[in-house]
Design a protein around this motif. Structure first.
Motif, PDB file in Angstrom:
ATOM      1  N   ASP A 185      -3.161   7.160   5.238  1.00  0.00           N
ATOM      2  CA  ASP A 185      -3.782   5.898   5.646  1.00  0.00           C
ATOM      3  C   ASP A 185      -5.232   6.019   6.081  1.00  0.00           C
ATOM      4  O   ASP A 185      -5.896   5.003   6.279  1.00  0.00           O
ATOM      5  CB  ASP A 185      -2.988   5.271   6.806  1.00  0.00           C
ATOM      6  N   VAL A 186      -5.720   7.236   6.253  1.00  0.00           N
ATOM      7  CA  VAL A 186      -7.069   7.415   6.799  1.00  0.00           C
ATOM      8  C   VAL A 186      -7.981   8.190   5.854  1.00  0.00           C
ATOM      9  O   VAL A 186      -8.990   7.662   5.369  1.00  0.00           O
ATOM     10  CB  VAL A 186      -7.009   8.125   8.178  1.00  0.00           C
ATOM     11  N   LEU A 187      -7.654   9.426   5.578  1.00  0.00           N
ATOM     12  CA  LEU A 187      -8.555  10.283   4.799  1.00  0.00           C
ATOM     13  C   LEU A 187      -8.873   9.742   3.396  1.00  0.00           C
ATOM     14  O   LEU A 187     -10.036   9.796   2.978  1.00  0.00           O
ATOM     15  CB  LEU A 187      -7.988  11.707   4.711  1.00  0.00           C
ATOM     16  N   PRO A 188      -7.897   9.186   2.654  1.00  0.00           N
ATOM     17  CA  PRO A 188      -8.242   8.648   1.333  1.00  0.00           C
ATOM     18  C   PRO A 188      -9.261   7.510   1.414  1.00  0.00           C
ATOM     19  O   PRO A 188     -10.116   7.368   0.533  1.00  0.00           O
ATOM     20  CB  PRO A 188      -6.907   8.146   0.781  1.00  0.00           C
ATOM     21  N   LEU A 189      -9.187   6.693   2.475  1.00  0.00           N
ATOM     22  CA  LEU A 189     -10.122   5.579   2.629  1.00  0.00           C
ATOM     23  C   LEU A 189     -11.513   6.071   2.950  1.00  0.00           C
ATOM     24  O   LEU A 189     -12.513   5.567   2.422  1.00  0.00           O
ATOM     25  CB  LEU A 189      -9.623   4.625   3.730  1.00  0.00           C
ATOM     26  N   VAL A 190     -11.592   7.061   3.831  1.00  0.00           N
ATOM     27  CA  VAL A 190     -12.891   7.651   4.156  1.00  0.00           C
ATOM     28  C   VAL A 190     -13.513   8.246   2.894  1.00  0.00           C
ATOM     29  O   VAL A 190     -14.720   8.121   2.651  1.00  0.00           O
ATOM     30  CB  VAL A 190     -12.728   8.733   5.246  1.00  0.00           C
ATOM     31  N   GLN A 212      -6.820  20.782  10.598  1.00  0.00           N
ATOM     32  CA  GLN A 212      -8.114  20.458  11.204  1.00  0.00           C
ATOM     33  C   GLN A 212      -9.229  20.561  10.174  1.00  0.00           C
ATOM     34  O   GLN A 212     -10.196  19.798  10.209  1.00  0.00           O
ATOM     35  CB  GLN A 212      -8.382  21.398  12.380  1.00  0.00           C
ATOM     36  N   LYS A 213      -9.083  21.484   9.243  1.00  0.00           N
ATOM     37  CA  LYS A 213     -10.072  21.652   8.189  1.00  0.00           C
ATOM     38  C   LYS A 213     -10.173  20.402   7.323  1.00  0.00           C
ATOM     39  O   LYS A 213     -11.264  19.987   6.910  1.00  0.00           O
ATOM     40  CB  LYS A 213      -9.712  22.860   7.318  1.00  0.00           C
ATOM     41  N   GLU A 214      -9.025  19.765   7.059  1.00  0.00           N
ATOM     42  CA  GLU A 214      -9.004  18.568   6.219  1.00  0.00           C
ATOM     43  C   GLU A 214      -9.669  17.370   6.905  1.00  0.00           C
ATOM     44  O   GLU A 214     -10.208  16.486   6.239  1.00  0.00           O
ATOM     45  CB  GLU A 214      -7.562  18.212   5.834  1.00  0.00           C
ATOM     46  N   THR A 215      -9.612  17.331   8.216  1.00  0.00           N
ATOM     47  CA  THR A 215     -10.202  16.199   8.946  1.00  0.00           C
ATOM     48  C   THR A 215     -11.635  16.478   9.401  1.00  0.00           C
ATOM     49  O   THR A 215     -12.335  15.556   9.819  1.00  0.00           O
ATOM     50  CB  THR A 215      -9.362  15.854  10.187  1.00  0.00           C
TER      51      THR A 215
END
Length: 233
Positions: A185-190, A212-215
């Motif tokens: 719900d978050v990373l794909p939108l960013v 943590q690396k992914e964010t």
């Protein structure tokens, strides 16, 4: 750095564990499943094998309770070396049926938030899972009238969101997604230049975990409850 939401015209909401309880029922079902198979393996091993089976089946079955139930049956057959009694298979199927018949329990403040935001923004529901089950839950929730559009996606990756926004003629810079999963719900939108707000739920499926690396370096905000959204947009 503070995020500017002044350009937002459309707000998308995830459904499961953002608007209503979902993952809790899966955890309960896993415990019940482990008890049924306690004569064949330890609870930890059963959990590990079931998760592996679910992930392996995702390309075939997708997400949702029906896919989960099929994975439970397959996992049980394998762990029992195909000696599982028919009565136990029936009990596993009943675990799935009971999940499908669970009441829809709205999370705190959901209807209040949707009612207020719907006066100012166009709201859409963007969830993933089994179409029939998601339609059932939405109908039981009583929230249908707040949404201009409802989409049940096969997955929630960059391409899925881009296709949805393009279909609805929504500019990513004007879109905000709200959900409990950083991965879905978050990373794909960013990644597609939209905005996203994370509302954590106390239970998270292992498949939805991120590192943590992914964010790192990703620009989004986290709020404690959906009500906090009203202070931001």
């Amino acid at each position: 750095m503070e995020i500017d939401y002044s350009t937002i015209k459309v707000i998308g909401f995830d459904a499961d564990d953002t608007l209503w309880v979902n993952e809790t029922y899966f955890r309960e079902a896993e415990l019940e499943f482990a008890k049924l198979l306690s004569g064949f393996e330890t609870p930890n091993k059963i959990d590990q094998e079931l998760f592996k089976k679910e992930i392996g089946n995702l390309p075939l079955y997708g997400y949702g309770i029906k896919a989960f139930t099929l994975s439970m049956v397959e996992c049980a057959l394998e762990l029992s070396n195909y000696t599982l009694p028919n009565a136990t298979i029936e009990k596993i199927l009943n675990i799935g049926k009971n999940m499908l018949n669970k009441p829809v329990e709205l999370l705190d403040g959901v209807e209040e938030v949707l009612e207020q935001l719907s006066k100012k923004y166009r709201l859409i529901l963007a969830t993933k899972g089994d179409l029939l089950d998601q339609e059932r839950k939405l109908e039981k929730s009583g929230l249908t009238t707040y949404f201009h559009h409802i989409e049940v996606l096969s997955d929630k990756q960059n391409a899925n969101y881009s296709k949805l926004l393009n279909h609805l003629d929504i500019n990513p810079s004007e879109f905000l997604m709200v959900g409990n999963s950083l991965k879905s719900d978050v990373l794909p939108l960013v990644n597609i230049k939209a905005k996203a707000i994370h509302v954590p739920f106390h239970n998270t499926w292992a498949h939805e975990m991120v590192t943590q690396k992914e964010t790192s370096g990703k620009k989004y905000e986290t709020i404690n409850t959906l009500r906090d959204l009203l202070k931001m947009v």
